[in-house]
Structure formats: C-alpha cells, structure tokens
Design an enzyme around this catalytic site. Sequence first.
Site, PDB file in Angstrom:
ATOM      1  N   HIS A 179       0.856  -1.203   0.000  1.00  0.00           N
ATOM      2  CA  HIS A 179       0.000   0.000   0.000  1.00  0.00           C
ATOM      3  C   HIS A 179       0.886   1.245   0.000  1.00  0.00           C
ATOM      4  O   HIS A 179       1.350   1.702   1.037  1.00  0.00           O
ATOM      5  CB  HIS A 179      -0.896  -0.032   1.229  1.00  0.00           C
ATOM      6  CG  HIS A 179      -2.022   0.964   1.192  1.00  0.00           C
ATOM      7  ND1 HIS A 179      -2.065   2.034   0.317  1.00  0.00           N
ATOM      8  CD2 HIS A 179      -3.166   1.040   1.926  1.00  0.00           C
ATOM      9  CE1 HIS A 179      -3.178   2.732   0.522  1.00  0.00           C
ATOM     10  NE2 HIS A 179      -3.867   2.143   1.493  1.00  0.00           N
ATOM     11  N   ALA A 181      -0.258   4.121  -1.408  1.00  0.00           N
ATOM     12  CA  ALA A 181      -1.202   5.149  -1.907  1.00  0.00           C
ATOM     13  C   ALA A 181      -1.794   5.978  -0.773  1.00  0.00           C
ATOM     14  O   ALA A 181      -1.533   5.743   0.411  1.00  0.00           O
ATOM     15  CB  ALA A 181      -2.325   4.457  -2.686  1.00  0.00           C
ATOM     16  N   HIS A 182      -2.573   6.977  -1.163  1.00  0.00           N
ATOM     17  CA  HIS A 182      -3.552   7.681  -0.325  1.00  0.00           C
ATOM     18  C   HIS A 182      -2.992   8.393   0.895  1.00  0.00           C
ATOM     19  O   HIS A 182      -3.711   8.665   1.847  1.00  0.00           O
ATOM     20  CB  HIS A 182      -4.668   6.716   0.135  1.00  0.00           C
ATOM     21  CG  HIS A 182      -5.294   5.962  -1.003  1.00  0.00           C
ATOM     22  ND1 HIS A 182      -6.068   4.854  -0.840  1.00  0.00           N
ATOM     23  CD2 HIS A 182      -5.242   6.172  -2.338  1.00  0.00           C
ATOM     24  CE1 HIS A 182      -6.467   4.409  -2.024  1.00  0.00           C
ATOM     25  NE2 HIS A 182      -5.977   5.194  -2.956  1.00  0.00           N
ATOM     26  N   TYR A 184      -0.582   7.273   3.076  1.00  0.00           N
ATOM     27  CA  TYR A 184      -0.065   6.467   4.174  1.00  0.00           C
ATOM     28  C   TYR A 184       1.476   6.401   4.088  1.00  0.00           C
ATOM     29  O   TYR A 184       2.070   7.068   3.261  1.00  0.00           O
ATOM     30  CB  TYR A 184      -0.740   5.089   4.187  1.00  0.00           C
ATOM     31  CG  TYR A 184      -2.216   5.240   4.488  1.00  0.00           C
ATOM     32  CD1 TYR A 184      -2.646   5.589   5.764  1.00  0.00           C
ATOM     33  CD2 TYR A 184      -3.172   5.125   3.482  1.00  0.00           C
ATOM     34  CE1 TYR A 184      -3.990   5.792   6.046  1.00  0.00           C
ATOM     35  CE2 TYR A 184      -4.522   5.330   3.749  1.00  0.00           C
ATOM     36  CZ  TYR A 184      -4.926   5.661   5.033  1.00  0.00           C
ATOM     37  OH  TYR A 184      -6.245   5.884   5.313  1.00  0.00           O
TER      38      TYR A 184
HETATM   39  C1  LIG Z   1     -14.980   1.472   2.420  1.00  0.00           C
HETATM   40  C2  LIG Z   1     -13.714   1.701   1.649  1.00  0.00           C
HETATM   41  C3  LIG Z   1     -12.508   1.288   2.204  1.00  0.00           C
HETATM   42  C4  LIG Z   1     -11.306   1.451   1.487  1.00  0.00           C
HETATM   43  N1  LIG Z   1     -10.128   0.963   2.023  1.00  0.00           N
HETATM   44  C5  LIG Z   1      -8.997   0.962   1.280  1.00  0.00           C
HETATM   45  C6  LIG Z   1      -7.818   0.287   1.711  1.00  0.00           C
HETATM   46  O1  LIG Z   1      -7.770  -0.367   2.772  1.00  0.00           O
HETATM   47  N2  LIG Z   1      -6.724   0.355   0.916  1.00  0.00           N
HETATM   48  C7  LIG Z   1      -6.720   1.038  -0.258  1.00  0.00           C
HETATM   49  O2  LIG Z   1      -5.686   1.086  -0.948  1.00  0.00           O
HETATM   50  N3  LIG Z   1      -7.834   1.663  -0.710  1.00  0.00           N
HETATM   51  C8  LIG Z   1      -8.971   1.622   0.002  1.00  0.00           C
HETATM   52  N4  LIG Z   1     -10.128   2.181  -0.498  1.00  0.00           N
HETATM   53  C9  LIG Z   1     -10.138   2.726  -1.863  1.00  0.00           C
HETATM   54  C10 LIG Z   1     -10.621   1.635  -2.852  1.00  0.00           C
HETATM   55  O3  LIG Z   1      -9.678   0.593  -2.970  1.00  0.00           O
HETATM   56  C11 LIG Z   1     -10.870   2.197  -4.254  1.00  0.00           C
HETATM   57  O4  LIG Z   1      -9.659   2.692  -4.778  1.00  0.00           O
HETATM   58  C12 LIG Z   1     -11.912   3.305  -4.240  1.00  0.00           C
HETATM   59  O5  LIG Z   1     -13.071   2.901  -3.536  1.00  0.00           O
HETATM   60  C13 LIG Z   1     -12.314   3.701  -5.666  1.00  0.00           C
HETATM   61  O6  LIG Z   1     -12.900   2.603  -6.333  1.00  0.00           O
HETATM   62  P1  LIG Z   1     -14.509   2.554  -6.545  1.00  0.00           P
HETATM   63  O7  LIG Z   1     -14.876   3.845  -7.169  1.00  0.00           O
HETATM   64  O8  LIG Z   1     -14.710   1.364  -7.457  1.00  0.00           O
HETATM   65  O9  LIG Z   1     -15.143   2.391  -5.206  1.00  0.00           O
HETATM   66  C14 LIG Z   1     -11.320   2.064   0.209  1.00  0.00           C
HETATM   67  C15 LIG Z   1     -12.544   2.497  -0.311  1.00  0.00           C
HETATM   68  C16 LIG Z   1     -13.719   2.318   0.371  1.00  0.00           C
HETATM   69  C17 LIG Z   1     -15.023   2.757  -0.255  1.00  0.00           C
END
Ligand SMILES: Cc1cc2nc3c(=O)[nH]c(=O)nc-3n(C[C@H](O)[C@H](O)[C@H](O)COP(=O)(O)O)c2cc1C
Length: 375
Positions: A179, A181-182, A184
């Site tokens: 991970h 991304a985002h 972290y």
């Molecule tokens: C409830 C929730 C939890 C998420 N947790 C993570 C995570 O643990 N790790 C991560 O890299 N992204 C996480 N994401 C981001 C998702 O992996 C994904 O990139 C994001 O939801 C966009 O895709 P979507 O539009 O198909 O939902 C999370 C998203 C949601 C909605």
Amino acid sequence: MTVTEPSTSRAAEILSRPVTINGLTVPNRIVMAPMTRSFSPGGVPGEDVRSYYARRAAAGVGLIVTEGTYVGHESAGQSDSIPRFHGEEQLAGWARVAEDVHAAGGTIVPQLWHIGMVRKQGDPPVADAPAVGPSGIRLDGTEGAGRAMTRADLDAVIGAFAEAAAAAERIGFDGVELHGAHGYLLDQFLWAGTNRRTDGYGGDPVARTKFTAELVAAVRAAVSSEFPVIFRYSQWKAENYDARLAETPQELEAILTPLAEAGVDAFHASTRRYWVPEFDGSDLNLAGWTRKLTGRPAITVGSVGLDGDFVRAFMGEGAPVQGIDNLLDRLERDEFDLVAVGRALLQDPQWAAKVLSGRFTDLQPYDAAAVRNLS
Ligand SMILES: Cc1cc2nc3c(=O)[nH]c(=O)nc-3n(C[C@H](O)[C@H](O)[C@H](O)COP(=O)(O)O)c2cc1C
C-alpha cells in the site's frame, strides 16, 4: 444518467481474458479493490471475512486484493478491528481466507499497510508507539503529533514488510500488494508535502522514492522470484484530494522506474475516476501512463460501474450505475490490463457474474450503507 449497455459478448469477451503477473495467471480482468472493513476483532479475520471474500471469488472476481492489513511494526496501525498480517492467530485466519478463495476459483493477495503519520482525530495513541513518518509531518502540514523515522525505524519497517510478504507466500497467497497510496507511510515518503528529509531519502523524486525502492527490494528478496509483488500508489491523499506526486510524465517516470527495477511486477494506479486523463495532451489515465512508462501490467480503478465520486459516496451519498463501454474501449486498446472495482463490489457480491453474463439491468446503485455490513 442512462446506462449504455455493452453487448454481453463484448463485455464477457474482453473481461474474461486471463492475464499474467509474473508467475500468477489471473483468470480474468476483474479485481476486487482493497477496502478496509474493520470486521476483524484482535486483527484476526474470521469466518465472516472468509465468506465475504469467497462469495466474490465464486461470482467471478479474478483477483482479490484484501483490505489493508497491518504489517508487524508497533506503529503500523492503531485499530483493533482492522486485520493484521502478523501473529499466529491472525495468519491462521488469513490462511483460511486464501484457502476459501482458491476453492471458489479466485486468486488473492493481501494489501500490506503501514499508516505512518495518519491519525484520525480522537484515535488514542498506542502506548510507546508514536506516529512515525519521513519527517514527523502530518498530511495537513502540521508537526508535533509524531516524529521523523530514524535509520533503525526505516530498517524495522522494511523488515516488517519483508516478513509479511514471506508469510503471505508461506500461507498460500498468490502475491502481495504494497500500500503505497492515499497518504499512508510509503506515500508520505514519495510526496514532497510530507517528506523533508535531507539524508538521501528526501529531495527530488528519485531520492523520495529511495526508501520505498529499498523496501520493495527487501520484499522481492523475501519471496520466490515468480511471486507477484504489486505496488499501489496514487496522486491524491486521504486528506488532500488535489495533491499530486508527479506533475509531468517525466516526474512520474522518475518515481516508477526505481520501483520497477527493485522488483515491482505490476502497478495499481489508484484514481477516483478512471476516465479522467492524467496529463495534458493525452487521453491516458494514470494506469495507462504507468503501463506506458514501466512496461509492467497495470490495474486501473475509480468509479468503475458507478457514476460518482467515492469520497462523497463514502461520506454517505449514493452513486448511480454507469455503463462500462469506455472502460472496455480502454482495455481493448491495452491502455491497462486489469480493472479494480470497489464500491460496486461492496454493494453487490454478484457484480462480476452480472457483468460477465450481461445482466446489466440487474446492477445495483451504490448505497453507502453497504460499508456497515459484511455481506
Ligand atoms: C470502504 C472503503 C474502504 C477502502 N479501504 C482501502 C484500503 O484499505 N486500501 C486502499 O488502498 N484503498 C482503500 N479504499 C479505496 C478503494 O480501494 C478504491 O480505490 C476506491 O473505492 C475507488 O474505487 P470505486 O470507485 O470502485 O469504489 C477504500 C474504499 C472504500 C469505499
């Protein structure tokens, strides 16, 4: 928005093609995006977590990336209900998850996670484990709530990721996703906003990538040469959606090349809307640029099958269904190789089966209430 439906045969034909990531053959192009669910008391994934993943594999998801799971370092994460990827009971739970997903015909990799300086307001600090990051700076630029990592910290975190990757292979997973991304920990190193180091691990994009490249190399060395290592990264940060790691393809290349050379087999380019071009002058999205610059397989993600923004949706707004023709066009042009689906799969375990068999009118709009249960 009107749902334009691709013909059944077109969606099935394009999405059903197997694809190879190093030694792993993924049976089709549909990936379950990692989603934190907080249903693992004590960090142990139980029976309900097993069936949650197995249900999606049985319905045709080719590759599951698990929710983020903490590596074995004291400051990796704070929540007691988020799963961990270390400890006997935790790994035994994960082994059963992998077994069930395989029995259902799918493949699965754990997402290995260290949160670094991210703390939700009100999170209690873990005793003797202050928040750590490249420079002790939070995503909002403030200091004082943690400390800059020492050389010993860097080594310990690298060791924790390598151990978790070795454990993943040992207990039967098909690869790992790191991970990055985002906002972290790994992203905090990559991003200039949180990395002000002057010891060779901060500075230009290549220097900011040094720690993560060393970590990737250690992970690579801890597993067999054919065991897939996937790296997830993003421009955006959890508390700063406009942040960017790279303003140009050249800057992006400076970050991705050392990671590919260190042993990344595939990249997972996290965007909020897959159809948005990443840089001026080209229609390519972030995954498209990643594949072009590294030559590695790339996974795209972001509102696939949904017309909406996942952050707003996560805050409680729904998202209606959207067609996937544009996605199929891009896959057919080999812009990227795999497609990760988050919320649509959270909402509907049968999403892949419906799309692969052309039952588009049965697809469900996303309701944020889906986050609250593990069905
Ligand atoms: C409830 C929730 C939890 C998420 N947790 C993570 C995570 O643990 N790790 C991560 O890299 N992204 C996480 N994401 C981001 C998702 O992996 C994904 O990139 C994001 O939801 C966009 O895709 P979507 O539009 O198909 O939902 C999370 C998203 C949601 C909605």
